[in-house]
Enzyme design. Structure first.
Site, short mmCIF file in Angstrom:
data_model
loop_
_atom_site.label_atom_id
_atom_site.label_comp_id
_atom_site.label_asym_id
_atom_site.label_seq_id
_atom_site.Cartn_x
_atom_site.Cartn_y
_atom_site.Cartn_z
N GLY A 97 34.88 30.08 49.50
CA GLY A 97 34.69 30.88 50.70
C GLY A 97 33.84 32.11 50.45
O GLY A 97 33.06 32.52 51.32
N SER A 168 39.37 35.50 59.13
CA SER A 168 39.20 35.80 57.71
C SER A 168 38.58 37.18 57.54
O SER A 168 37.59 37.52 58.20
CB SER A 168 38.30 34.76 57.04
OG SER A 168 38.02 35.12 55.70
N GLU A 316 47.26 34.93 50.75
CA GLU A 316 46.99 34.03 49.64
C GLU A 316 48.21 33.85 48.73
O GLU A 316 48.24 32.92 47.91
CB GLU A 316 45.81 34.54 48.81
CG GLU A 316 46.03 35.86 48.12
CD GLU A 316 44.73 36.43 47.56
OE1 GLU A 316 44.68 36.69 46.36
OE2 GLU A 316 43.76 36.57 48.34
N HIS A 343 42.14 27.91 55.77
CA HIS A 343 41.77 28.07 54.36
C HIS A 343 41.30 26.73 53.80
O HIS A 343 40.84 25.87 54.54
CB HIS A 343 42.95 28.65 53.58
CG HIS A 343 43.02 30.14 53.68
ND1 HIS A 343 43.19 30.97 52.59
CD2 HIS A 343 42.92 30.97 54.74
CE1 HIS A 343 43.20 32.23 52.97
NE2 HIS A 343 43.04 32.25 54.28
#
Length: 438
Positions: A97, A168, A316, A343
Site C-alpha cells: 500500500g 486509509s 493494524e 486492507h
C-alpha cells in the site's frame, strides 16, 4: 483453469511458557517514508537499520526505476540514497500500500511516463482517492486503480485539495510526503468519517519536520482535518530506523498466551508507531508489561482476560488482538475498524472465518468483531496473502494443536524469515532464555 497450490506450515505449539529475547528488524512504515524523503532531498542520505522485506524492496526498486541511486553500505540494512533527476519507467507495487499510494505523487514530478501495476489482489485496492487528488493538483493520470499511468511533466502545481481519507491514512501521507517539491506545496483537507490510523499521519508529519519541511496540522493551530505542507527544500537527513513495533506484537503475544516472558530490545521510549499501543492492550488483558530502558518485557498471566477496545487508530494490530481474544477467558469487543475491510484482504471477514473454522465464536459487527471464548481445534488457517493474518494464525497455534497456516511465506512482505525467528523463540527448554535475531 489451473489451480495454484499453496504450501501449509505446521504452526508449532508451545509445550511450555515461552521465554525469549527477540530482536526485530526496522519499521516498514518508517523505512518507506524515509526512502521517499531521501529521494526528494537536497543531497545524499544514509538510512541505518532499514527493513529489507518485500514491501521495502519494492519501494527501493521503484525509486531506482525513477532515477534514484540506492546502494547498500556494508550490511544490507544500511542504505545510501542519492537523489537524481526523476524519470519514467515501470513500477511494480506488489501488494504494498505504501508503494501504490506514496509513489504516484513522486511519479508526477518525473520527466516521463510511469506505469504502475502490482499483484492481482492489489488491483482491487482503492486508489481513486489519491489519483483523483493528484489530478486536482495538476497531474495527468489514466486509471482509477492498478494498473494506472502517470504522465510526469517534471513538476506539479500543487495547491489545495479535498479528499475523503476515511478509507486509509495513507492517502494523506502520500500527498504530504512529496508536497514540498510541488510548486505551491499542498493543503489536504479531509471531508468524511474520521481518518483511521492517525499515528501514521503523525509519523509522516514528524519525519517531514525532521527534514526541514514546514508542516501545519490541526494540532498546531491549523484548520480542522487539514494538513498544509509549504513548498521548499527537503533536507538530507541520516536516520536510524526504529524496530517494527507492529511486527513485534506477535512475539509479545507469545508470552501473553503461554504465560511466558518475551523481551524486545531497542523499544523506543517515544514513537509515532501504532505498534506501541500493544503495551496498553496487553496490560488490559492481564499481562505484566514493563519498559526498562530500551527493553520492553511482557510476562503472560495464568489466563488472559477479554477486552473491549476501539482500535480505530491502531487497526493494524487487530489480527494480533483477535488472536489474543480467541484465547482469552471472557468475551472481547473490537471496535472502530470498519476500514480494515479495504486492507490486503477484508481482515474482519477473514479473521471471523478463520477463527470460526477452528470452532471459535466470532461475529462481525458493523465496525468490528465480537469474540466469545470457545474451545478451538486444529485445522487450516488461510492467510489470504496477508502477512498479519499469517502471524495471527501462528499465535493461535501456540495454544491449539494442529494449526496449519496456508502460505506463511506472505510474512516476507514485512518480516522475511518469520518462520525461523518464530521457531528460534520456541527452540529451547522452558525457563532457559534464548535470543532470536533477525
Amino acid at each position: 483453469m489451473e489451480t495454484v497450490s499453496l504450501s501449509l506450515w505446521n504452526a508449532p505449539r508451545a509445550e511450555a511458557p515461552v521465554v525469549a529475547t527477540v530482536a526485530l528488524p526496522g519499521s516498514k512504515s518508517i523505512t518507506n517514508r524515509a526512502l521517499i524523503l531521501a529521494a526528494l532531498a537536497d543531497g545524499p542520505s544514509t538510512l541505518t537499520g532499514a527493513l529489507r522485506s518485500r514491501d521495502t524492496d519494492l519501494m527501493i526498486e521503484a525509486l531506482r526505476t525513477l532515477g534514484i541511486s540506492i546502494e547498500t553500505v556494508g550490511a544490507d540494512t544500511t542504505l545510501r540514497v542519492t537523489p537524481g533527476p526523476l524519470q519514467g519507467g515501470a513500477v511494480d507495487c506488489g501488494l504494498a500500500g505504501t508503494v501504490m499510494r506514496f509513489l504516484p505523487p513522486v511519479a508526477a514530478l518525473a520527466s516521463g511516463t510511469v506505469h504502475f501495476d502490482g499483484d492481482e489482489q492489489a488491483r482491487t485496492r482503492p486508489l481513486d482517492t489519491i489519483l483523483d487528488a493528484l489530478r486536482g493538483l495538476g497531474a495527468d493520470i489514466d486509471g482509477a486503480s492498478l494498473p494506472f499511468t502517470v504522465r510526469g511533466a517534471g513538476s506539479l502545481r500543487g495547491g489545495r485539495v479535498t479528499i475523503d481519507a476515511s478509507g486509509s491514512s495513507q492517502f494523506v501521507s502520500g500527498l504530504l510526503l512529496s508536497a514540498a517539491a510541488f510548486d505551491e506545496g499542498v493543503t489536504v483537507h479531509h471531508d468524511g468519517k474520521t481518518v483511521p490510523s492517525m499515528p501514521h499521519i503523525d509519523m509522516t508529519v514528524e519525519m517531514l519536520r525532521e527534514s526541514g519541511v514546514e508542516v501545519t496540522t490541526p494540532a498546531t493551530g491549523g484548520e480542522a482535518d487539514t494538513w498544509r505542507v509549504s513548498p521548499g527544500v527537503v533536507r538530507a537527513v541520516d536516520r536510524a530506523i526504529e524496530p517494527d513495533l507492529s511486527n513485534a506484537t506477535a512475539f509479545l503475544a507469545a508470552a501473553a498466551v503461554t504465560g511466558g516472558e518475551v523481551t524486545v530490545p531497542l523499544w523506543p521510549s517515544r514513537t509515532t508507531q501504532p505498534g506501541d499501543a500493544i503495551r496498553e492492550i496487553l496490560l488490559a488483558m492481564g499481562a505484566d508489561v514493563r519498559l526498562d530502558g530500551a527493553n520492553l518485557t511482557v510476562r503472560g498471566p495464568q489466563q488472559l482476560t477479554g477486552i473491549d477496545i476501539d482500535l480505530h487508530d491502531v487497526g493494524e494490530l487487530t489480527p494480533t488482538v483477535a488472536a489474543l481474544a480467541a484465547l482469552a477467558d471472557g468475551p472481547s469487543h473490537l471496535r472502530g475498524i470498519a476500514h480494515l475491510r479495504g486492507h490486503e484482504t477484508d481482515r474482519l471477514a477473514a479473521l471471523a472465518h478463520e477463527i470460526n473454522s477452528l470452532g471459535g465464536n466470532v461475529t462481525e459487527t458493523e465496525d468490528g468483531l465480537t469474540i466469545v471464548p470457545a474451545g478451538l481445534h486444529g485445522g487450516t488457517w488461510r492467510s489470504y496473502a496477508d502477512h498479519r493474518m499469517a502471524t495471527a494464525g501462528a499465535i493461535v497455534g501456540l495454544r491449539v494443536d494442529g494449526i496449519r497456516i496456508e502460505d506463511v511465506g506472505t510474512t516476507a512482505k514485512t518480516l522475511p524469515g518469520f518462520e525461523n525467528l518464530w521457531a528460534t523463540m520456541l527452540s529451547a527448554a522452558a525457563g532457559t532464555e534464548r535470543k532470536a535475531s533477525f
